[in-house]
Design an enzyme around this catalytic site. Structure first.
Site, PDB file in Angstrom:
ATOM      1  N   LYS A   1       1.599  -3.874 140.442  1.00 59.52           N
ATOM      2  CA  LYS A   1       2.256  -2.764 141.156  1.00 59.52           C
ATOM      3  C   LYS A   1       1.671  -1.406 140.766  1.00 59.52           C
ATOM      4  O   LYS A   1       2.391  -0.499 140.308  1.00 59.52           O
ATOM      5  CB  LYS A   1       3.762  -2.782 140.890  1.00 59.52           C
ATOM      6  CG  LYS A   1       4.466  -4.067 141.292  1.00 59.52           C
ATOM      7  CD  LYS A   1       5.966  -3.961 141.031  1.00 59.52           C
ATOM      8  CE  LYS A   1       6.705  -5.248 141.361  1.00 59.52           C
ATOM      9  NZ  LYS A   1       6.437  -6.328 140.383  1.00 59.52           N
TER      10      LYS A   1
ATOM     11  N   ASP B   1      -0.302   5.335 140.800  1.00 61.92           N
ATOM     12  CA  ASP B   1      -0.966   6.365 140.009  1.00 61.92           C
ATOM     13  C   ASP B   1      -1.652   7.337 140.957  1.00 61.92           C
ATOM     14  O   ASP B   1      -1.518   7.217 142.183  1.00 61.92           O
ATOM     15  CB  ASP B   1      -1.975   5.705 139.051  1.00 61.92           C
ATOM     16  CG  ASP B   1      -2.054   6.417 137.708  1.00 61.92           C
ATOM     17  OD1 ASP B   1      -2.254   7.660 137.709  1.00 61.92           O
ATOM     18  OD2 ASP B   1      -1.919   5.755 136.666  1.00 61.92           O
TER      19      ASP B   1
ATOM     20  N   PRO C   1      -4.635   8.738 143.219  1.00 61.82           N
ATOM     21  CA  PRO C   1      -5.486   7.887 144.064  1.00 61.82           C
ATOM     22  C   PRO C   1      -6.714   7.321 143.369  1.00 61.82           C
ATOM     23  O   PRO C   1      -7.013   6.125 143.504  1.00 61.82           O
ATOM     24  CB  PRO C   1      -5.867   8.830 145.211  1.00 61.82           C
ATOM     25  CG  PRO C   1      -4.688   9.745 145.337  1.00 61.82           C
ATOM     26  CD  PRO C   1      -4.237   9.984 143.920  1.00 61.82           C
TER      27      PRO C   1
ATOM     28  N   GLY D   1      10.399 -18.317 141.094  1.00 59.56           N
ATOM     29  CA  GLY D   1      10.179 -18.347 139.655  1.00 59.56           C
ATOM     30  C   GLY D   1      10.911 -19.454 138.949  1.00 59.56           C
ATOM     31  O   GLY D   1      10.489 -20.608 138.932  1.00 59.56           O
ATOM     32  N   ARG D   2      12.058 -19.117 138.373  1.00 60.97           N
ATOM     33  CA  ARG D   2      12.783 -20.044 137.506  1.00 60.97           C
ATOM     34  C   ARG D   2      13.171 -21.381 138.137  1.00 60.97           C
ATOM     35  O   ARG D   2      13.168 -22.396 137.428  1.00 60.97           O
ATOM     36  CB  ARG D   2      14.016 -19.335 136.932  1.00 60.97           C
ATOM     37  CG  ARG D   2      13.654 -18.388 135.792  1.00 60.97           C
ATOM     38  CD  ARG D   2      14.774 -17.439 135.446  1.00 60.97           C
ATOM     39  NE  ARG D   2      14.905 -16.385 136.455  1.00 60.97           N
ATOM     40  CZ  ARG D   2      15.654 -15.303 136.286  1.00 60.97           C
ATOM     41  NH1 ARG D   2      16.340 -15.139 135.176  1.00 60.97           N
ATOM     42  NH2 ARG D   2      15.719 -14.383 137.229  1.00 60.97           N
TER      43      ARG D   2
END
EC number: 4.1.1.23
Length: 245
Positions: free
Chosen positions: A73, A76, A78, A221-222
């Protein structure tokens, strides 16, 4: 740009399932991976595992045949975001993401950074609204839109910037497919097979419901990683999706 030795050895999977590897122990992660087949899923490596184990861990997964969604993700300025996305492409990952809230210039720079990679470039996806967030969380940030409306605004900006798609909730998928078209990829966390605990996700849906809603890639996931028999769980999920297709 360098080519990863693992890129040619990865298995091809048609499964929309992406398993989230949320481990803080490398041995536990590898023990799980040894139980599953790269033809049944792709793998998502997030901030915790990448920070603990680094790019070499991703390479090891690729060498075992898995496509990797590098879920860092990036958000920041560019230039920095562009270099980070290019580094992910250099690593040979299948998908990488940025935060849409980083703005149009950041997303456009990230997209341009992948041009030299041509057909080997990973899918570039933007995160809209995290699935754990509710209207009250957005209000705390000064956003008066509902999660769905804010996600749609960010998704529109993402498409305008030329990215491949967005991370969104399954509830938003039907609307997004109508608005943004079939080619705009939808990646959805918070997917739970019937009977699974909701965990820390607020907006959840079963794999069959997600497929019907238009989700292209579903992150699970889990329910898989904590399964007594993860290989069988994956096969059952994929079989249910094929029946629903």
């Amino acid at each position: 740009m360098t080519l990863t030795a693992s890129s040619s050895s990865r298995a091809v999977t048609n499964s929309p399932v992406v398993v989230a590897l949320d481990y803080h122990n490398r041995d536990a992660a590898m023990a799980f991976i040894d139980k599953i087949d790269p033809r049944d899923c792709r793998l998502k490596v997030g901030k915790e595992m990448f920070t603990l184990f680094g790019p070499q861990f991703v390479r090891e997964l690729q060498q075992r045949g898995f496509d990797i969604f590098l879920d860092l993700k990036f958000h920041d300025i560019p230039n920095t975001a562009a270099h980070a996305v290019a580094a992910a492409a250099d690593l040979g990952v299948w998908m990488v993401n940025v935060h849409a809230s980083g703005g149009a210039r950041m997303m456009a720079a990230a997209r341009e950074a992948l041009v030299p990679f041509g057909k080997d470039a990973p899918l570039l996806i933007a995160v809209t609204v995290l699935t754990s967030m509710e209207a009250s969380d957005l209000a705390d940030l000064g956003v008066t839109l509902s999660p769905a409306d804010y996600a749609e605004r960010l998704a529109a900006l993402t498409q305008k910037c030329g990215l491949d798609g967005v991370v969104c909730s399954a509830q938003e998928a039907v609307r997004f497919k109508q608005v943004f078209g079939q080619e705009f990829k939808l990646v959805t966390p918070g997917i739970r097979p019937q009977g699974s605990d909701a965990g820390d996700q607020r907006r959840i849906m079963t794999p069959e419901q997600a497929l019907s809603a238009g989700v292209d890639y579903m992150v699970i996931g889990r329910p898989v990683t904590q399964s007594v028999d993860p290989a069988q769980t994956l096969k059952a999920i994929n079989a249910s999706l094929q029946r629903s297709a």
